[in-house]
Design an enzyme around this catalytic site. Structure first.
Site, PDB file in Angstrom:
ATOM      1  N   ASP A  45       2.145 -22.023   8.999  1.00 12.84           N
ATOM      2  CA  ASP A  45       1.270 -21.658   7.882  1.00 12.84           C
ATOM      3  C   ASP A  45       0.725 -20.244   8.084  1.00 12.84           C
ATOM      4  OD1 ASP A  45       1.490 -23.995   6.377  1.00 12.84           O
ATOM      5  OD2 ASP A  45      -0.043 -25.025   7.549  1.00 12.84           O
ATOM      6  N   ARG A 148     -29.868 -20.441   7.200  1.00 14.36           N
ATOM      7  CA  ARG A 148     -29.992 -19.851   8.545  1.00 14.36           C
ATOM      8  C   ARG A 148     -29.010 -20.580   9.448  1.00 14.36           C
ATOM      9  NH1 ARG A 148     -35.130 -19.646   6.649  1.00 14.36           N
ATOM     10  NH2 ARG A 148     -36.284 -17.723   7.039  1.00 14.36           N
ATOM     11  N   ALA A 162      -7.759 -26.256   6.431  1.00 12.65           N
ATOM     12  CA  ALA A 162      -7.761 -25.285   7.534  1.00 12.65           C
ATOM     13  C   ALA A 162      -9.169 -25.188   8.141  1.00 12.65           C
ATOM     14  CB  ALA A 162      -7.248 -23.940   7.007  1.00 12.65           C
TER      15      ALA A 162
HETATM   16  P1  NAP Z   1      -4.293 -19.200  14.133  1.00 11.22           P
HETATM   17  O1  NAP Z   1      -5.520 -19.278  14.980  1.00 11.22           O
HETATM   18  O2  NAP Z   1      -3.026 -18.734  14.742  1.00 11.22           O
HETATM   19  O3  NAP Z   1      -4.006 -20.613  13.391  1.00 11.22           O
HETATM   20  C1  NAP Z   1      -4.933 -21.541  13.204  1.00 11.22           C
HETATM   21  C2  NAP Z   1      -4.279 -22.864  12.814  1.00 11.22           C
HETATM   22  O4  NAP Z   1      -4.585 -23.097  11.425  1.00 11.22           O
HETATM   23  C3  NAP Z   1      -2.761 -22.940  12.961  1.00 11.22           C
HETATM   24  O5  NAP Z   1      -2.443 -24.174  13.545  1.00 11.22           O
HETATM   25  C4  NAP Z   1      -2.276 -22.892  11.524  1.00 11.22           C
HETATM   26  O6  NAP Z   1      -1.075 -23.603  11.316  1.00 11.22           O
HETATM   27  C5  NAP Z   1      -3.395 -23.615  10.826  1.00 11.22           C
HETATM   28  N1  NAP Z   1      -3.492 -23.397   9.377  1.00 11.22           N
HETATM   29  C6  NAP Z   1      -3.416 -22.251   8.687  1.00 11.22           C
HETATM   30  N2  NAP Z   1      -3.573 -22.485   7.364  1.00 11.22           N
HETATM   31  C7  NAP Z   1      -3.719 -23.827   7.226  1.00 11.22           C
HETATM   32  C8  NAP Z   1      -3.927 -24.691   6.122  1.00 11.22           C
HETATM   33  N3  NAP Z   1      -4.028 -24.214   4.882  1.00 11.22           N
HETATM   34  N4  NAP Z   1      -4.090 -26.018   6.360  1.00 11.22           N
HETATM   35  C9  NAP Z   1      -4.016 -26.509   7.619  1.00 11.22           C
HETATM   36  N5  NAP Z   1      -3.826 -25.754   8.707  1.00 11.22           N
HETATM   37  C10 NAP Z   1      -3.684 -24.428   8.512  1.00 11.22           C
HETATM   38  O7  NAP Z   1      -4.631 -18.254  12.916  1.00 11.22           O
HETATM   39  P2  NAP Z   1      -3.667 -17.645  11.827  1.00 11.22           P
HETATM   40  O8  NAP Z   1      -2.275 -18.157  12.022  1.00 11.22           O
HETATM   41  O9  NAP Z   1      -3.916 -16.196  11.789  1.00 11.22           O
HETATM   42  O10 NAP Z   1      -4.265 -18.307  10.517  1.00 11.22           O
HETATM   43  C11 NAP Z   1      -5.552 -17.994  10.059  1.00 11.22           C
HETATM   44  C12 NAP Z   1      -6.150 -19.263   9.526  1.00 11.22           C
HETATM   45  O11 NAP Z   1      -6.372 -20.117  10.617  1.00 11.22           O
HETATM   46  C13 NAP Z   1      -7.479 -19.067   8.855  1.00 11.22           C
HETATM   47  O12 NAP Z   1      -7.320 -18.881   7.473  1.00 11.22           O
HETATM   48  C14 NAP Z   1      -8.225 -20.344   9.178  1.00 11.22           C
HETATM   49  O13 NAP Z   1      -8.201 -21.273   8.117  1.00 11.22           O
HETATM   50  C15 NAP Z   1      -7.450 -20.959  10.336  1.00 11.22           C
HETATM   51  N6  NAP Z   1      -8.329 -21.056  11.492  1.00 11.22           N
HETATM   52  C16 NAP Z   1      -8.858 -22.263  11.786  1.00 11.22           C
HETATM   53  C17 NAP Z   1      -9.743 -22.412  12.820  1.00 11.22           C
HETATM   54  C18 NAP Z   1     -10.316 -23.740  13.105  1.00 11.22           C
HETATM   55  O14 NAP Z   1      -9.861 -24.719  12.513  1.00 11.22           O
HETATM   56  N7  NAP Z   1     -11.306 -23.820  13.952  1.00 11.22           N
HETATM   57  C19 NAP Z   1     -10.103 -21.317  13.589  1.00 11.22           C
HETATM   58  C20 NAP Z   1      -9.544 -20.081  13.270  1.00 11.22           C
HETATM   59  C21 NAP Z   1      -8.665 -19.956  12.210  1.00 11.22           C
HETATM   60  P3  NAP Z   1       0.347 -23.083  11.855  1.00 11.22           P
HETATM   61  O15 NAP Z   1       0.378 -23.485  13.291  1.00 11.22           O
HETATM   62  O16 NAP Z   1       1.336 -23.834  11.008  1.00 11.22           O
HETATM   63  O17 NAP Z   1       0.425 -21.596  11.666  1.00 11.22           O
END
Ligand code: NAP
Length: 270
Positions: A45, A148, A162
């Protein structure tokens, strides 16, 4: 038909991208990274998110297809061993598509007449490092609460699985046109109070954040992060643009959610 292939630097993705390029050429599909009709991503994703931002200026003209090299994703439908079938679908393409809502992010800065505008596929967050974020939350133009805490996340329906989900938000079916606000570690006690639950606003409503301090903010738009100061307000609403996917097959949204987060069907051979 013109195709762009975007892949992550995983060895498997690089090999598959080469294989796909050859298959496309063999089937008279033109590789054009500048002005494609279809953007195929290979990875997860995260790879599709990167491609979305790369082609954000062409959203009306482009359809996306995601090939996943790991687990089934929310934006990726095709498996690594299905490239031939995918190319066959591209060859007989009749413009099949499905589209999902995006988040419009408009940021107003002090002493800057021009507003900055972004479009997010998953979410945008405003956080404060090195101190509590104090920020007024408005729904439409009416003050709702003073927040806050660590920060606020506003997400799209497809982004609801996500970061939004990790901070306690609800999973929303992408057919619903709505945006969701979730709190990140809000302070709640006798003195300070927030709603303390996710909040989902309708298509004709918008969320406005007005930070009460000037410095130390981090603004994220999907995977993009920037350090910010002098923000007067941020307005979040459903964007005019939508993301379009070439829909040659359909995976039921709730099956995708089950597969990603529960996996009981697979484990029990259902
Ligand atoms: P990353 O830290 O490499 O990936 C974060 C995880 O989020 C990966 O497992 C990715 O899946 C998954 N993901 C992305 N979009 C998703 C969706 N719409 N539904 C379910 N899972 C999803 O960061 P990145 O690849 O640059 O992606 C950025 C996104 O990661 C941000 O938009 C944010 O939503 C998400 N994120 C989540 C957290 C958290 O849950 N605590 C923290 C940081 C970022 P894949 O393995 O298939 O790429």
């Amino acid at each position: 038909m013109k195709i762009a292939i975007i892949y992550n630097n995983n060895k498997k993705s690089v090999t598959l991208a080469e294989e796909l390029r050859k298959l496309c050429q063999k089937n008279q599909l033109v590789i054009d990274e500048k002005k494609p009709n279809v953007v195929i991503t290979i990875g997860g994703d995260g790879t599709l998110l990167s491609a979305f931002h790369r082609y954000a200026h062409l959203l009306d003209e482009v359809r996306f297809v995601g090939v996943h090299t790991g687990h089934l994703g929310f934006y990726t439908d095709w498996r690594d061993y299905e490239l031939e079938e995918l190319v066959a679908s591209l060859v007989t393409d009749e413009g099949e598509s499905v589209s999902y809502p995006l988040l419009d992010v408009e940021v107003c800065y002090q002493n800057q007449p021009e507003k900055a505008r972004f479009v997010a596929l998953n979410e945008s967050t405003l956080k404060r490092v090195g101190g509590t974020m104090v920020c007024d939350v408005y729904i439409k133009d009416e003050l709702f609460e003073r927040f806050r805490g660590d920060g606020i996340c506003v997400s799209t329906p497809t982004g609801s699985t996500a970061y939004n989900k990790s901070v306690g938000g609800a999973v929303i079916h992408p057919r619903l046109e709505a945006i969701q606000l979730t709190e990140i570690a809000s302070i709640n006690n006798r003195v300070f109070r927030t709603l303390s639950s996710p909040l989902i606003v309708a298509r004709d409503e918008w969320i406005k954040l007005k930070p009460a301090t000037e410095e130390g903010f981090i603004l994220t738009i999907d995977q993009l992060t920037s350090a910010e100061k002098n923000i007067i307000e941020i307005n979040y609403r459903i964007a005019k643009e939508r993301i379009h996917f070439a829909r040659y097959r359909h995976t039921h949204f709730w099956s995708r959610v089950e597969d990603a987060f529960i996996g009981a069907k697979k484990n029990h051979g259902v």
